[in-house]
Write a protein that holds these residues in place. Structure first.
Motif, PDB file in Angstrom:
ATOM      1  N   GLU A   1      -1.704   9.679  -4.174  1.00  0.00           N
ATOM      2  CA  GLU A   1      -3.061   9.474  -3.653  1.00  0.00           C
ATOM      3  C   GLU A   1      -3.774   8.368  -4.404  1.00  0.00           C
ATOM      4  O   GLU A   1      -4.541   7.587  -3.808  1.00  0.00           O
ATOM      5  CB  GLU A   1      -3.845  10.788  -3.757  1.00  0.00           C
ATOM      6  N   GLN A   2      -3.549   8.273  -5.701  1.00  0.00           N
ATOM      7  CA  GLN A   2      -4.192   7.212  -6.476  1.00  0.00           C
ATOM      8  C   GLN A   2      -3.691   5.831  -6.052  1.00  0.00           C
ATOM      9  O   GLN A   2      -4.474   4.882  -5.932  1.00  0.00           O
ATOM     10  CB  GLN A   2      -3.931   7.439  -7.966  1.00  0.00           C
ATOM     11  N   SER A   3      -2.380   5.718  -5.822  1.00  0.00           N
ATOM     12  CA  SER A   3      -1.837   4.426  -5.396  1.00  0.00           C
ATOM     13  C   SER A   3      -2.345   4.054  -4.001  1.00  0.00           C
ATOM     14  O   SER A   3      -2.633   2.874  -3.727  1.00  0.00           O
ATOM     15  CB  SER A   3      -0.313   4.477  -5.401  1.00  0.00           C
ATOM     16  N   VAL A   4      -2.491   5.048  -3.107  1.00  0.00           N
ATOM     17  CA  VAL A   4      -3.036   4.778  -1.771  1.00  0.00           C
ATOM     18  C   VAL A   4      -4.506   4.396  -1.856  1.00  0.00           C
ATOM     19  O   VAL A   4      -4.973   3.483  -1.154  1.00  0.00           O
ATOM     20  CB  VAL A   4      -2.830   6.004  -0.855  1.00  0.00           C
ATOM     21  N   ASP A   5      -5.270   5.052  -2.720  1.00  0.00           N
ATOM     22  CA  ASP A   5      -6.688   4.709  -2.893  1.00  0.00           C
ATOM     23  C   ASP A   5      -6.853   3.294  -3.429  1.00  0.00           C
ATOM     24  O   ASP A   5      -7.830   2.599  -3.075  1.00  0.00           O
ATOM     25  CB  ASP A   5      -7.355   5.706  -3.837  1.00  0.00           C
ATOM     26  N   ASP A   6      -5.937   2.847  -4.252  1.00  0.00           N
ATOM     27  CA  ASP A   6      -5.997   1.465  -4.736  1.00  0.00           C
ATOM     28  C   ASP A   6      -5.829   0.473  -3.597  1.00  0.00           C
ATOM     29  O   ASP A   6      -6.503  -0.585  -3.564  1.00  0.00           O
ATOM     30  CB  ASP A   6      -4.910   1.240  -5.791  1.00  0.00           C
ATOM     31  N   LEU A   7      -4.960   0.796  -2.651  1.00  0.00           N
ATOM     32  CA  LEU A   7      -4.794  -0.071  -1.483  1.00  0.00           C
ATOM     33  C   LEU A   7      -6.063  -0.088  -0.641  1.00  0.00           C
ATOM     34  O   LEU A   7      -6.449  -1.139  -0.091  1.00  0.00           O
ATOM     35  CB  LEU A   7      -3.610   0.406  -0.641  1.00  0.00           C
ATOM     36  N   VAL A   8      -6.719   1.065  -0.522  1.00  0.00           N
ATOM     37  CA  VAL A   8      -7.981   1.126   0.232  1.00  0.00           C
ATOM     38  C   VAL A   8      -9.055   0.317  -0.465  1.00  0.00           C
ATOM     39  O   VAL A   8      -9.833  -0.415   0.180  1.00  0.00           O
ATOM     40  CB  VAL A   8      -8.414   2.594   0.411  1.00  0.00           C
ATOM     41  N   ASP A   9      -9.136   0.394  -1.782  1.00  0.00           N
ATOM     42  CA  ASP A   9     -10.146  -0.357  -2.528  1.00  0.00           C
ATOM     43  C   ASP A   9      -9.946  -1.860  -2.405  1.00  0.00           C
ATOM     44  O   ASP A   9     -10.929  -2.635  -2.400  1.00  0.00           O
ATOM     45  CB  ASP A   9     -10.114   0.052  -4.004  1.00  0.00           C
ATOM     46  N   ARG A  10      -8.692  -2.282  -2.293  1.00  0.00           N
ATOM     47  CA  ARG A  10      -8.428  -3.713  -2.159  1.00  0.00           C
ATOM     48  C   ARG A  10      -8.545  -4.193  -0.712  1.00  0.00           C
ATOM     49  O   ARG A  10      -8.365  -5.386  -0.434  1.00  0.00           O
ATOM     50  CB  ARG A  10      -7.022  -4.028  -2.691  1.00  0.00           C
ATOM     51  N   GLY A  11      -8.847  -3.286   0.215  1.00  0.00           N
ATOM     52  CA  GLY A  11      -9.014  -3.644   1.606  1.00  0.00           C
ATOM     53  C   GLY A  11      -7.716  -3.830   2.363  1.00  0.00           C
ATOM     54  O   GLY A  11      -7.737  -4.338   3.498  1.00  0.00           O
ATOM     55  N   GLU A  12      -6.607  -3.434   1.772  1.00  0.00           N
ATOM     56  CA  GLU A  12      -5.314  -3.585   2.434  1.00  0.00           C
ATOM     57  C   GLU A  12      -4.985  -2.428   3.364  1.00  0.00           C
ATOM     58  O   GLU A  12      -4.004  -2.495   4.110  1.00  0.00           O
ATOM     59  CB  GLU A  12      -4.198  -3.724   1.382  1.00  0.00           C
TER      60      GLU A  12
END
Length: 380
Positions: free
Chosen positions: A137-148
């Protein structure tokens, strides 16, 4: 009386006796057992010297007699036999912690060990699942934060991951538990086998071996088969009874040290001795699994090469080089495994000593397990 007709040969019985003040005042009395009477011979024991009590085989003892001075017998009565074993300083019968060859298959022990091992594997599986879930979930949230990635797509990814991983891990859990049970019983049987080898062939104390009258051999076997849980409780209580001041004991050379320090020192030595056979058995199982896995991998690879290649000199040379590489890899992995188990053996003994200081009994058990797990996580 010698004139008394048909008097049976008296049996000598021995027990440790102490007053209600627990080892501070020792009294003695002498009696013998005959005509079915269960009497006790209590041997005088001073606080500044070890126990010198002749004993033999265990005898069912249903009564709780007192000696002539009113001191209560704390230990079980024993009929004397020609081996003339002696009680240890903590009042134990030598090798009383030694288990039977198939004791783990008794219904009670089998049920307890099955439940314990099952709970350990279930908890470790759940712990790994939740930890991996948080990381995903943390790795997916990082993608969301970067707009990817959008939030809806991230939620779908998390749900798919959780559903897939939960099903995969739960389906593999029964096999994992069965593997852990098989490994536990294999290690335990190998432990009993090594104990039998030590008792019959090395120390020669089992059966009619010449070491049965050797106090040193009996002492070594007793140390190798000590139970860490019981030993920590006995050692802690014995040191508390020997305190001259709160938290202080006096050693044999007259040095005054902390009770906790002496408890840790004695338990480290106890854990070192008692962990030799269990860790050697564990290493034996791991080495066997290592050789089996590499052997199966080598045989499968060799069959695949033979099916897909032509039998010419160049291929034969390549196969010979591969065999050398396999042998070198197995040697490196085997050495690494032996070193890891050796380090784990030392750290687990430290853990048992430290755990005893914190909580005699279960503290020693958990300390040994934590020390072993720490080294495995660090070196594996």
């Amino acid at each position: 009386e010698a004139s008394e007709p048909r008097r049976p040969r008296p049996y000598a019985a021995a027990a440790v006796a102490a007053s209600r003040e627990e080892y501070k005042q020792i009294r003695c009395g002498v009696a013998c057992a005959w005509k079915g009477a269960a009497w006790t011979m209590v041997v005088a024991v001073g606080r500044d010297r070890g126990l010198e009590v002749v004993l033999g085989k265990n005898v069912p003892y249903s009564q709780s007699p007192e000696d002539h001075n009113g001191a209560t017998a704390l230990a079980t009565s024993y009929y004397a036999d020609p081996s003339y074993s002696k009680l240890n300083r903590d009042g134990r019968v030598p090798m009383e912690d030694r288990k039977g060859a198939f004791s783990q298959f008794r219904p009670k022990n089998l049920m307890i060990n099955t439940i314990r091992i099952s709970l350990i594997n279930v908890s470790s599986t759940l712990s790994a699942y939740f930890s991996d879930s948080l990381n995903h979930e943390q790795s997916v949230d990082d993608l969301v934060d970067r707009g990817e990635l959008s939030q809806q797509a991230a939620d779908r990814l998390n749900e798919d991951w959780e559903s897939r991983e939960w099903k995969t891990r739960m389906s593999a859990l029964p096999k994992k538990v069965c593997y852990a049970l098989a490994r536990y019983h294999s290690c335990t049987l190998i432990m009993r086998f090594y104990e039998s080898i030590c008792g019959r062939l090395i120390l020669k104390i089992d059966g009619n071996g010449m070491g049965s009258n050797n106090d040193r051999a009996i002492d070594v076997m007793d140390k190798l088969t000590r139970d860490a849980y019981k030993a920590s409780i006995r050692t802690s209580q014995l040191l508390k009874n020997q305190e001259v001041l709160p938290g202080k004991v006096v050693l044999a050379d007259g040095t005054e040290v902390s009770t906790s320090r002496e408890l840790g020192r004695q338990m480290f030595s106890t854990c070192l001795w008692s962990n030799i056979i269990p860790f050697l058995a564990e290493l034996t199982v791991q080495q066997g699994l290592l050789l089996y896995e590499y052997g199966m991998y080598y045989m499968n690879t060799k069959k695949r090469i033979q099916r897909s290649s032509h039998s010419d000199d160049e291929d034969e040379k390549t196969n010979n080089i591969s065999e050398s590489a396999y042998a070198l890899t197995i040697s490196i992995q085997s050495t690494r495994l032996s070193v890891a188990r050796g380090v784990s053996f030392i750290v687990a003994s430290f853990g048992g000593a430290f755990g005893t200081i914190l909580l005699p009994g279960w503290g020693a058990v958990f300390g040994i397990q934590l020390g072993d797990s720490f080294v495995n996580a660090l070196l594996d």
